[in-house]
Design a protein around this motif. Sequence first.
Motif, PDB file in Angstrom:
ATOM      1  N   ALA A 106       0.815  -1.217   0.000  1.00  0.00           N
ATOM      2  CA  ALA A 106       0.000   0.000   0.000  1.00  0.00           C
ATOM      3  C   ALA A 106       0.848   1.267   0.000  1.00  0.00           C
ATOM      4  O   ALA A 106       0.315   2.364  -0.211  1.00  0.00           O
ATOM      5  N   ARG A 107       2.146   1.142   0.209  1.00  0.00           N
ATOM      6  CA  ARG A 107       3.008   2.330   0.191  1.00  0.00           C
ATOM      7  C   ARG A 107       3.154   2.844  -1.247  1.00  0.00           C
ATOM      8  O   ARG A 107       3.297   2.051  -2.181  1.00  0.00           O
ATOM      9  N   PRO A 108       3.140   4.175  -1.443  1.00  0.00           N
ATOM     10  CA  PRO A 108       3.081   4.741  -2.797  1.00  0.00           C
ATOM     11  C   PRO A 108       4.186   4.279  -3.741  1.00  0.00           C
ATOM     12  O   PRO A 108       3.925   4.021  -4.913  1.00  0.00           O
ATOM     13  N   TRP A 109       5.417   4.174  -3.271  1.00  0.00           N
ATOM     14  CA  TRP A 109       6.522   3.861  -4.166  1.00  0.00           C
ATOM     15  C   TRP A 109       6.696   2.364  -4.415  1.00  0.00           C
ATOM     16  O   TRP A 109       7.508   1.967  -5.253  1.00  0.00           O
ATOM     17  N   HIS A 130       8.298   1.604  -8.039  1.00  0.00           N
ATOM     18  CA  HIS A 130       7.721   2.173  -9.254  1.00  0.00           C
ATOM     19  C   HIS A 130       8.779   3.041  -9.938  1.00  0.00           C
ATOM     20  O   HIS A 130       9.552   3.741  -9.274  1.00  0.00           O
ATOM     21  N   VAL A 131       8.786   3.005 -11.260  1.00  0.00           N
ATOM     22  CA  VAL A 131       9.684   3.868 -12.031  1.00  0.00           C
ATOM     23  C   VAL A 131       8.817   4.854 -12.812  1.00  0.00           C
ATOM     24  O   VAL A 131       8.178   4.484 -13.799  1.00  0.00           O
ATOM     25  N   PRO A 132       8.753   6.109 -12.400  1.00  0.00           N
ATOM     26  CA  PRO A 132       7.894   7.078 -13.092  1.00  0.00           C
ATOM     27  C   PRO A 132       8.504   7.522 -14.415  1.00  0.00           C
ATOM     28  O   PRO A 132       9.720   7.664 -14.540  1.00  0.00           O
ATOM     29  N   VAL A 133       7.625   7.744 -15.398  1.00  0.00           N
ATOM     30  CA  VAL A 133       8.071   8.249 -16.700  1.00  0.00           C
ATOM     31  C   VAL A 133       7.488   9.620 -16.990  1.00  0.00           C
ATOM     32  O   VAL A 133       7.887  10.275 -17.956  1.00  0.00           O
ATOM     33  N   ALA A 134       6.528  10.056 -16.171  1.00  0.00           N
ATOM     34  CA  ALA A 134       5.895  11.353 -16.402  1.00  0.00           C
ATOM     35  C   ALA A 134       5.283  11.865 -15.108  1.00  0.00           C
ATOM     36  O   ALA A 134       4.995  11.091 -14.190  1.00  0.00           O
ATOM     37  N   ARG A 135       5.096  13.171 -15.062  1.00  0.00           N
ATOM     38  CA  ARG A 135       4.326  13.774 -13.972  1.00  0.00           C
ATOM     39  C   ARG A 135       2.851  13.747 -14.367  1.00  0.00           C
ATOM     40  O   ARG A 135       2.521  13.840 -15.548  1.00  0.00           O
ATOM     41  N   TRP A 136       1.990  13.642 -13.374  1.00  0.00           N
ATOM     42  CA  TRP A 136       0.563  13.493 -13.664  1.00  0.00           C
ATOM     43  C   TRP A 136      -0.235  14.520 -12.867  1.00  0.00           C
ATOM     44  O   TRP A 136      -0.229  14.511 -11.639  1.00  0.00           O
ATOM     45  N   ASN A 137      -0.906  15.423 -13.595  1.00  0.00           N
ATOM     46  CA  ASN A 137      -1.784  16.428 -12.984  1.00  0.00           C
ATOM     47  C   ASN A 137      -1.098  17.255 -11.895  1.00  0.00           C
ATOM     48  O   ASN A 137      -1.760  17.742 -10.973  1.00  0.00           O
ATOM     49  N   GLU A 138       0.219  17.348 -11.966  1.00  0.00           N
ATOM     50  CA  GLU A 138       1.005  18.168 -11.039  1.00  0.00           C
ATOM     51  C   GLU A 138       0.879  17.724  -9.580  1.00  0.00           C
ATOM     52  O   GLU A 138       1.294  18.444  -8.671  1.00  0.00           O
ATOM     53  N   ARG A 139       0.313  16.547  -9.345  1.00  0.00           N
ATOM     54  CA  ARG A 139       0.162  16.056  -7.972  1.00  0.00           C
ATOM     55  C   ARG A 139       0.609  14.610  -7.813  1.00  0.00           C
ATOM     56  O   ARG A 139       0.718  14.101  -6.703  1.00  0.00           O
ATOM     57  N   ALA A 140       0.849  13.929  -8.932  1.00  0.00           N
ATOM     58  CA  ALA A 140       1.163  12.505  -8.881  1.00  0.00           C
ATOM     59  C   ALA A 140       2.164  12.164  -9.973  1.00  0.00           C
ATOM     60  O   ALA A 140       2.646  13.040 -10.703  1.00  0.00           O
ATOM     61  N   LEU A 141       2.468  10.868 -10.075  1.00  0.00           N
ATOM     62  CA  LEU A 141       3.412  10.377 -11.075  1.00  0.00           C
ATOM     63  C   LEU A 141       2.768   9.248 -11.865  1.00  0.00           C
ATOM     64  O   LEU A 141       1.785   8.643 -11.428  1.00  0.00           O
ATOM     65  N   LEU A 142       3.363   8.963 -13.016  1.00  0.00           N
ATOM     66  CA  LEU A 142       2.808   7.963 -13.923  1.00  0.00           C
ATOM     67  C   LEU A 142       3.912   6.989 -14.323  1.00  0.00           C
ATOM     68  O   LEU A 142       5.011   7.403 -14.696  1.00  0.00           O
TER      69      LEU A 142
END
Length: 276
Positions: A106-109, A130-142
Amino acid sequence: MKKSKRKPQGATRTTAIEQKPRKPVAEILHWPLKLLKVTAVVGVLAVLVLGGQRLLDGLDQPITGVEVSGQLKQLDETVIASWVQQQITEGVLLTDLNSLQVQLQARPWVARVAVRRKWPGLLHVSLQEHVPVARWNERALLTAQGLVFEPEQLPVMQGAPLLKGSDSSSREVLREFAKLQAELAELNFKVVALEKSERGTWLAQLMTAESLAAAETKQPALIEVALGKQELAERLERFKSLYYSVLKAKLNEIERVDLRYTNGVAVQWKAPVTVS
């Protein structure tokens, strides 16, 4: 006078007594033997339970340490190990590994987690971030799979695009971003932002490679491109054609390109800078 008949003297009357058949010995001893068997089984079970409990107590050694492995950039191994240690209330055998995995997942990363026993008294936690490739809505990652996750603090992601839309459209937005970036790469453009509005219209922000290289020293020059809802591929081809014929020589003067028209394109130019 009638003469009464006398019973012969010395005669006796015999009444036959019916004798009940005797029960077989096996039938008589049936219930006592059955009770004895039940008692014996209960006794054996009690011995097994007590012996099993003692064996379990012997095997359930206290947990003396927690190991954490994985290629981690955002998660802290020490913090994870300390948290797991605080959750432990049983020995190594009785600790609920599934509960620990669910809470860690349940931890975000955390993308994947596996918790296993390591005898005699250790727990081993294997983590994948998680390996993010983009920022999402300026509040999250994708992630590359289009999964949205929201860490407590967003990391600095130099050069990562900003994608926007409803969370349910994250995979679609990521796919369209990849298509758009591939199409515009030949024009030396980089898609720095892409948004799908609630009405379903698409809006992109482009930056040239030269502007991107100079972004660290000055304000980058962005071109906003309105793509509309439908026929995105055809409208993009129209933009590419206009780029080679008109726009390429005037990139620094362009504010916005509107491709939503059926047979045309509207270009909004930047206001001229006056020097006093």
